[in-house]
Design a protein around this motif. Structure first.
Motif, PDB file in Angstrom:
ATOM      1  N   LEU A 195       0.852  -1.189   0.000  1.00  0.00           N
ATOM      2  CA  LEU A 195       0.000   0.000   0.000  1.00  0.00           C
ATOM      3  C   LEU A 195       0.888   1.239   0.000  1.00  0.00           C
ATOM      4  O   LEU A 195       2.085   1.152   0.302  1.00  0.00           O
ATOM      5  CB  LEU A 195      -0.846   0.033   1.259  1.00  0.00           C
ATOM      6  CG  LEU A 195      -2.008  -0.946   1.395  1.00  0.00           C
ATOM      7  CD1 LEU A 195      -2.753  -0.641   2.694  1.00  0.00           C
ATOM      8  CD2 LEU A 195      -2.957  -0.832   0.231  1.00  0.00           C
ATOM      9  N   PRO A 196       0.298   2.415  -0.318  1.00  0.00           N
ATOM     10  CA  PRO A 196       1.095   3.643  -0.200  1.00  0.00           C
ATOM     11  C   PRO A 196       1.665   3.761   1.204  1.00  0.00           C
ATOM     12  O   PRO A 196       1.003   3.427   2.173  1.00  0.00           O
ATOM     13  CB  PRO A 196       0.057   4.747  -0.441  1.00  0.00           C
ATOM     14  CG  PRO A 196      -1.057   4.104  -1.175  1.00  0.00           C
ATOM     15  CD  PRO A 196      -1.069   2.666  -0.774  1.00  0.00           C
ATOM     16  N   ARG A 197       2.917   4.195   1.307  1.00  0.00           N
ATOM     17  CA  ARG A 197       3.546   4.357   2.609  1.00  0.00           C
ATOM     18  C   ARG A 197       3.268   5.736   3.189  1.00  0.00           C
ATOM     19  O   ARG A 197       3.167   6.711   2.457  1.00  0.00           O
ATOM     20  CB  ARG A 197       5.074   4.225   2.474  1.00  0.00           C
ATOM     21  CG  ARG A 197       5.542   2.876   2.051  1.00  0.00           C
ATOM     22  CD  ARG A 197       6.240   2.159   3.203  1.00  0.00           C
ATOM     23  NE  ARG A 197       6.348   0.733   2.875  1.00  0.00           N
ATOM     24  CZ  ARG A 197       7.163   0.241   1.949  1.00  0.00           C
ATOM     25  NH1 ARG A 197       7.955   1.040   1.282  1.00  0.00           N
ATOM     26  NH2 ARG A 197       7.192  -1.046   1.706  1.00  0.00           N
ATOM     27  N   LEU A 198       3.172   5.786   4.500  1.00  0.00           N
ATOM     28  CA  LEU A 198       3.091   7.075   5.173  1.00  0.00           C
ATOM     29  C   LEU A 198       4.490   7.654   5.254  1.00  0.00           C
ATOM     30  O   LEU A 198       5.466   6.935   5.398  1.00  0.00           O
ATOM     31  CB  LEU A 198       2.567   6.895   6.602  1.00  0.00           C
ATOM     32  CG  LEU A 198       1.157   6.358   6.733  1.00  0.00           C
ATOM     33  CD1 LEU A 198       0.852   6.089   8.205  1.00  0.00           C
ATOM     34  CD2 LEU A 198       0.157   7.359   6.186  1.00  0.00           C
ATOM     35  N   HIS A 199       4.602   8.958   5.140  1.00  0.00           N
ATOM     36  CA  HIS A 199       5.914   9.550   5.381  1.00  0.00           C
ATOM     37  C   HIS A 199       5.714  10.964   5.897  1.00  0.00           C
ATOM     38  O   HIS A 199       4.632  11.538   5.808  1.00  0.00           O
ATOM     39  CB  HIS A 199       6.765   9.542   4.112  1.00  0.00           C
ATOM     40  CG  HIS A 199       6.140  10.306   2.999  1.00  0.00           C
ATOM     41  ND1 HIS A 199       5.187   9.757   2.174  1.00  0.00           N
ATOM     42  CD2 HIS A 199       6.292  11.592   2.597  1.00  0.00           C
ATOM     43  CE1 HIS A 199       4.793  10.671   1.303  1.00  0.00           C
ATOM     44  NE2 HIS A 199       5.442  11.783   1.538  1.00  0.00           N
TER      45      HIS A 199
ATOM     46  N   ALA C  22       3.656   5.991  13.286  1.00  0.00           N
ATOM     47  CA  ALA C  22       3.630   5.140  12.091  1.00  0.00           C
ATOM     48  C   ALA C  22       4.281   5.851  10.906  1.00  0.00           C
ATOM     49  O   ALA C  22       5.049   5.242  10.150  1.00  0.00           O
ATOM     50  CB  ALA C  22       2.183   4.770  11.755  1.00  0.00           C
ATOM     51  N   ALA C  23       3.974   7.144  10.744  1.00  0.00           N
ATOM     52  CA  ALA C  23       4.558   7.908   9.640  1.00  0.00           C
ATOM     53  C   ALA C  23       6.064   8.009   9.823  1.00  0.00           C
ATOM     54  O   ALA C  23       6.840   7.893   8.871  1.00  0.00           O
ATOM     55  CB  ALA C  23       3.930   9.300   9.577  1.00  0.00           C
ATOM     56  N   HIS C  24       6.467   8.201  11.059  1.00  0.00           N
ATOM     57  CA  HIS C  24       7.892   8.288  11.383  1.00  0.00           C
ATOM     58  C   HIS C  24       8.620   6.988  11.026  1.00  0.00           C
ATOM     59  O   HIS C  24       9.787   6.996  10.640  1.00  0.00           O
ATOM     60  CB  HIS C  24       8.036   8.586  12.875  1.00  0.00           C
ATOM     61  CG  HIS C  24       9.390   9.060  13.260  1.00  0.00           C
ATOM     62  ND1 HIS C  24       9.794  10.358  13.086  1.00  0.00           N
ATOM     63  CD2 HIS C  24      10.458   8.401  13.772  1.00  0.00           C
ATOM     64  CE1 HIS C  24      11.046  10.483  13.488  1.00  0.00           C
ATOM     65  NE2 HIS C  24      11.461   9.318  13.919  1.00  0.00           N
ATOM     66  N   GLY C  26       7.589   4.915   8.658  1.00  0.00           N
ATOM     67  CA  GLY C  26       7.360   4.535   7.270  1.00  0.00           C
ATOM     68  C   GLY C  26       6.428   3.361   7.067  1.00  0.00           C
ATOM     69  O   GLY C  26       6.565   2.597   6.117  1.00  0.00           O
ATOM     70  N   LEU C  27       5.450   3.181   7.953  1.00  0.00           N
ATOM     71  CA  LEU C  27       4.458   2.113   7.762  1.00  0.00           C
ATOM     72  C   LEU C  27       3.543   2.445   6.595  1.00  0.00           C
ATOM     73  O   LEU C  27       3.469   3.590   6.162  1.00  0.00           O
ATOM     74  CB  LEU C  27       3.610   1.942   9.025  1.00  0.00           C
ATOM     75  CG  LEU C  27       4.326   1.570  10.312  1.00  0.00           C
ATOM     76  CD1 LEU C  27       3.306   1.263  11.391  1.00  0.00           C
ATOM     77  CD2 LEU C  27       5.229   0.378  10.098  1.00  0.00           C
ATOM     78  N   ASP C  28       2.802   1.431   6.107  1.00  0.00           N
ATOM     79  CA  ASP C  28       1.825   1.723   5.056  1.00  0.00           C
ATOM     80  C   ASP C  28       0.505   2.184   5.688  1.00  0.00           C
ATOM     81  O   ASP C  28       0.381   2.277   6.915  1.00  0.00           O
ATOM     82  CB  ASP C  28       1.633   0.522   4.117  1.00  0.00           C
ATOM     83  CG  ASP C  28       0.943  -0.655   4.786  1.00  0.00           C
ATOM     84  OD1 ASP C  28       0.399  -0.488   5.879  1.00  0.00           O
ATOM     85  OD2 ASP C  28       0.957  -1.749   4.213  1.00  0.00           O
ATOM     86  N   LEU C  29      -0.492   2.495   4.849  1.00  0.00           N
ATOM     87  CA  LEU C  29      -1.746   3.080   5.322  1.00  0.00           C
ATOM     88  C   LEU C  29      -2.422   2.245   6.403  1.00  0.00           C
ATOM     89  O   LEU C  29      -2.807   2.755   7.460  1.00  0.00           O
ATOM     90  CB  LEU C  29      -2.724   3.241   4.148  1.00  0.00           C
ATOM     91  CG  LEU C  29      -2.365   4.328   3.129  1.00  0.00           C
ATOM     92  CD1 LEU C  29      -3.377   4.331   1.999  1.00  0.00           C
ATOM     93  CD2 LEU C  29      -2.322   5.689   3.821  1.00  0.00           C
ATOM     94  N   LEU C  30      -2.556   0.926   6.147  1.00  0.00           N
ATOM     95  CA  LEU C  30      -3.287   0.111   7.111  1.00  0.00           C
ATOM     96  C   LEU C  30      -2.437  -0.246   8.319  1.00  0.00           C
ATOM     97  O   LEU C  30      -2.963  -0.438   9.416  1.00  0.00           O
ATOM     98  CB  LEU C  30      -3.835  -1.150   6.443  1.00  0.00           C
ATOM     99  CG  LEU C  30      -5.222  -0.925   5.859  1.00  0.00           C
ATOM    100  CD1 LEU C  30      -5.633  -2.096   4.992  1.00  0.00           C
ATOM    101  CD2 LEU C  30      -6.243  -0.740   6.973  1.00  0.00           C
ATOM    102  N   LEU C  79      -0.906  14.906   7.118  1.00  0.00           N
ATOM    103  CA  LEU C  79       0.529  14.628   6.956  1.00  0.00           C
ATOM    104  C   LEU C  79       0.961  14.507   5.497  1.00  0.00           C
ATOM    105  O   LEU C  79       2.153  14.597   5.197  1.00  0.00           O
ATOM    106  CB  LEU C  79       0.901  13.340   7.688  1.00  0.00           C
ATOM    107  CG  LEU C  79       0.934  13.410   9.211  1.00  0.00           C
ATOM    108  CD1 LEU C  79       1.287  12.055   9.790  1.00  0.00           C
ATOM    109  CD2 LEU C  79       1.922  14.468   9.685  1.00  0.00           C
TER     110      LEU C  79
END
Lengths: 203, 203, 203
Positions: A195-199, C22-24, C26-30, C79
């Motif tokens: 899935l798209p990654r959060l960053h 999670a963003a820190h 680099g996790l994905d959306l879920l 974010l």
């Protein structure tokens, strides 16, 4: 009956995944058995605690513990003669995830809880054992490092619930749900789908 | 009565082990108290949740909390004047493991559960507090890094259950079980005794 | 009613703190949603399990889950366009700590438990979600690395209980308790205030 079988197989494959991690970390025999047991009963124990189902499944029926001891012993025996199979760990983990996710969702459903709760309860049941295994051996849990992990669990449970609602026989709905989870994990592991990654945007 | 005393002493020594880890990590006073409490009540809380014993032991009887505060305060006082005793941490942890393992097994036994469940419940009760302590301070849990840890708990519980079944007075069976666990941990720490290690065969 | 609102806001801000971690990482959306949910419901779930309150709050009332999904989605959206606000994570975490600590204490109090238990239950409720979030992403829990964390929770709960006992309206006692916790965490983060540290004397 079907549910019982799912749980038994889930317990066995998670026990195998625990032994593989234990061997990787150089634990001794009983440390390996302890990690196998923790992985195998973690998810179902959380499910039973959250849904107030007492006695806990492995207290009510000691066959689960015998399956864990057996599965752990066999995989230890295997590992003392043969190298671990290629993706052995990830396959055992994916199977455990799939079986426990669907079993957790089924039990929530059987208690008349909403589909949203069934999805959450199934995801927790499927992932808790592996999370315990990883946290205890100081690894970042697969659910957070691997792509399509929570995603796979959620998709499989939604597939199961939908087919069930459409009136298909439970056996087919269960198989479809398990298949969706396994397939998505395979996609993620082999082809690196994610899935798209959060960053974070730099300030 | 005996059970109550075991639990109180177990709580105290686990609190001491929590303070020693906290001091090692440079936590502040209340962080140290928090870690002491977590270590001391972790195992018994899990035991009560799994066996559906409510109210949880430290909710029902606040004497446990007072013992924790007292044990933590005394060990903090000690540590501000004197260096930590040689194997202080491992001894406190071994005592906590021994006392909670036997108390967990006793309670499972008193509820008419099978010996296999008593062994598992005792092992979990004995190890959960220390595992929480170690995971929370980002250490690999003793149960997985130290030899004869799960092994010692299991051996001690089996000794206790066997002597009990043979008709010996409970006090003697309990003492024997505790002694087996302490002795095996001592063997492991001092002489480095250990079970065969698991390892992977290179492909 | 007030309690319900506290819980809902607590769930929302903890979900935001989970998304930031999670963003820190680099996790994905879920994966981000999973971490948000774990952080948001961890404390309250522990509280309900320990006090034997069934069904668990998010099983009984699915509005909590909707709030989590909404809060997580909004913060992910934020974010993807803007950098995370300066102390965003610590503020969200402090709010969650404050709200859940007071709500946990209130519930223990409503069940007629002693003030000592109310303090401990509140502290656990406030800190468990954040601990889970941190352990799962392989960080040392804030409670152990940050000063005035457990301290802030305990001080706020004691303030709340005292004002309540003095006969002030519940709304004022709750606000005061929450304010004390927020203020102490602010003091710790901005000015580096801390309690005396534990340390070991070299042998």
């Amino acid at each position: 009956m079907l549910l019982y079988l799912l749980d038994l197989i889930g317990v066995a494959v998670f026990a195998v995944s625990g032994v593989l991690v234990a061997a990787h970390s150089g634990l001794d025999l009983l440390g390996g058995l302890a990690l196998a047991a923790l992985t195998a009963i973690g998810g179902g124990t959380l499910r039973d605690l959250l849904l107030d189902r007492h006695p806990i499944f492995w207290v009510r029926d000691t066959r689960y513990l015998l399956v864990i001891v057996l599965a752990a012993a066999l995989s230890m025996l295997y590992l003392s003669f043969l190298p671990p199979p290629g993706h052995g760990f990830l396959i055992a983990d994916a199977l455990g995830l799939a079986l426990f996710a669907i079993s957790g969702a089924q039990i929530a459903e059987a208690q008349g809880l909403s589909p949203l709760i069934a999805v959450l309860m199934g995801t927790m049941t499927g992932t808790a054992g592996g999370m315990l295994r990883d946290v205890m051996s100081a690894r970042v849990p697969l659910i957070f490092q691997q792509d399509l992990y929570a995603t796979a669990a959620i998709a499989g449970i939604v597939a199961y619930l939908t087919l069930q609602k459409l009136g298909l026989p439970r056996g087919i709905a269960v198989s479809a749900g398990v298949a969706v989870i396994l397939l998505m994990r395979l996609l993620a592991v082999v082809w690196g789908a994610h899935l798209p990654r959060l960053h974070l945007i730099a300030t």
